[in-house]
Design a protein around this motif. Structure first.
Motif, PDB file in Angstrom:
ATOM      1  N   LYS A 143       0.820  -1.222   0.000  1.00 16.71           N
ATOM      2  CA  LYS A 143       0.000   0.000   0.000  1.00 16.71           C
ATOM      3  C   LYS A 143       0.851   1.268   0.000  1.00 16.71           C
ATOM      4  O   LYS A 143       0.357   2.350  -0.313  1.00 16.71           O
ATOM      5  N   SER A 201      -8.448  -1.669   3.219  1.00 18.11           N
ATOM      6  CA  SER A 201      -8.923  -1.534   1.851  1.00 18.11           C
ATOM      7  C   SER A 201      -7.749  -1.708   0.882  1.00 18.11           C
ATOM      8  O   SER A 201      -6.619  -1.333   1.182  1.00 18.11           O
ATOM      9  N   ASN A 239      -6.150  -0.479  -1.645  1.00 18.54           N
ATOM     10  CA  ASN A 239      -5.749   0.654  -2.480  1.00 18.54           C
ATOM     11  C   ASN A 239      -4.433   1.208  -1.976  1.00 18.54           C
ATOM     12  O   ASN A 239      -4.095   1.034  -0.803  1.00 18.54           O
ATOM     13  N   SER A 264     -11.049   4.157  -1.619  1.00 22.58           N
ATOM     14  CA  SER A 264     -11.258   2.719  -1.461  1.00 22.58           C
ATOM     15  C   SER A 264     -11.852   2.098  -2.719  1.00 22.58           C
ATOM     16  O   SER A 264     -12.702   2.684  -3.371  1.00 22.58           O
ATOM     17  N   GLU A 297     -16.945   1.502   3.710  1.00 23.85           N
ATOM     18  CA  GLU A 297     -16.290   0.693   4.722  1.00 23.85           C
ATOM     19  C   GLU A 297     -17.184   0.466   5.942  1.00 23.85           C
ATOM     20  O   GLU A 297     -18.052   1.285   6.246  1.00 23.85           O
TER      21      GLU A 297
HETATM   22 MG    MG Z   1      -8.737   2.386   3.869  1.00 19.95          MG
END
Ligand code: MG
Ligand code: TXA
Length: 312
Positions: free
Chosen positions: A53, A141, A143, A149, A178
């Motif tokens: 990430k 998430s 991303n 997200s 989320e």
């Molecule tokens: Mg996140």
């Protein structure tokens, strides 16, 4: 690294489970957003999530489980938490509760905190993956840091192409937002992140009043958790120990113990909270840490060390 995108089926889940057993992170749909899942019991696997990430800081992650029984084995769930779990799991609710001392969760997954965020997801792809792996999966998430997200496999690919080995494509996420995060105390609930499940419903099911994290204010994401900090003074950029300091080394600085003798960031991130806790519990009155280069995961390690040093 080549990123494969495979449609959700038994072969894709089997491959994803093999990658996770190897300590690698895999993108998988949940009913809320796509998650980047890795073995929550392995510090190196959790560090690999952060590396993929490119996140400049370590926040505690949500740990995903098959069912309430698996959650009870890891966290001490008070009656109100069990009522919420029975009513709303599987689903888009995350419950924060005290971590059991013997739970086999990597300290990096909870960022060293004594509490843990748990969720039993509803999406069949994530549920199949949990069953195939037979262990808890940490999953933020899927991303890159600082981007929004992902609710489709194409969003994940755009953000993480070449940084992860596999995306399981289960189509668009049904919720696209989320999970709601709630912390459960004996006498009240605290809403830590608003989400698909309304706070009033949580209060009704739990039979407890609900407030924001701080009084009635909902805290901003990213500031949800109080950070772990050792009780002892912590000195950074130390080449040698001064006096009775306990020196945590890195690379060329050997120290009493080392985050990584070879200067490997993934290994260092995986060891960080364990070595801080160990230093805090040991006999030395103060802690020192060797310099960590400020690039890649090093930036996240330095962020956390600075917070630990200043008590932030
Ligand atoms: Mg996140
Ligand atoms: O819908 C979701 O929840 C998605 C999907 C993939 O399941 N996951 C997700 O995970 O959003 P993540 O790791 O990005 O969200 C973690 C949030 C952070 O804002 C963090 O501060 C909070 O959960 N959190 C985790 N552990 C905590 C703890 N012990 N105390 C308070 N907050 C915590």
């Amino acid at each position: 690294m080549q990123t494969s995108v495979l449609p959700y089926d038994a072969a894709a889940i089997a491959l994803a489970a093999r990658l996770i057993a190897d300590g690698r992170p895999v993108a998988i749909p949940t009913e809320t957003v796509y998650g980047l899942a890795a073995d929550a019991t392995s510090g190196q696997a959790v560090a690999a999530i952060y590396a993929a990430k490119g996140r400049p800081a370590f926040n505690p992650l949500i740990v995903h489980l098959r069912d309430v029984a698996a959650a009870r084995a890891i966290a001490d769930l008070p009656p109100a938490a069990l009522a919420l779990a029975d009513a709303l799991w599987p689903g888009p609710l995350t419950i924060v509760a005290p971590l059991r001392a013997a739970a086999p969760i990597a300290a990096l997954a909870t960022a060293g905190l004594p509490t843990i965020a748990l969720r039993v997801p509803a999406h069949p792809a994530m549920r199949d993956l949990l069953a195939a792996c037979g262990r808890p999966l940490a999953a933020p998430s899927a991303n890159a840091s600082g981007t929004i997200s992902p609710t489709r496999a194409a969003h994940v690919l755009r953000s993480l192409d070449g940084r992860i080995p596999l995306i399981v494509d289960g189509g668009p996420c049904a919720t696209g937002l989320e999970s709601t995060i709630v912390a459960v105390a004996r006498d009240r609930l605290r809403l830590l992140r608003p989400g698909p499940i309304a706070p009033d419903l949580l209060a009704e099911i739990a039979g407890l009043p609900i407030g924001g994290a701080d009084g009635d204010r909902v805290e901003a994401p990213g500031q949800l958790a109080r950070h772990y900090a050792p009780a002892k003074p912590l000195r950074l950029d130390a080449i040698t120990a001064r006096g009775a300091e306990w020196l945590i080394g890195f690379g060329a600085v050997a120290g009493h113990v080392s985050l990584s003798p070879t200067g490997n960031f993934v290994e260092a991130a995986a060891a960080l909270f364990d070595l801080l806790h160990q230093a805090d519990a040991g006999p030395a009155p103060a802690i020192a840490v060797a310099p960590i280069p400020h690039h890649g995961l090093g930036a996240a390690i330095n962020d956390r060390l600075r917070r630990a040093a200043t008590g932030m």
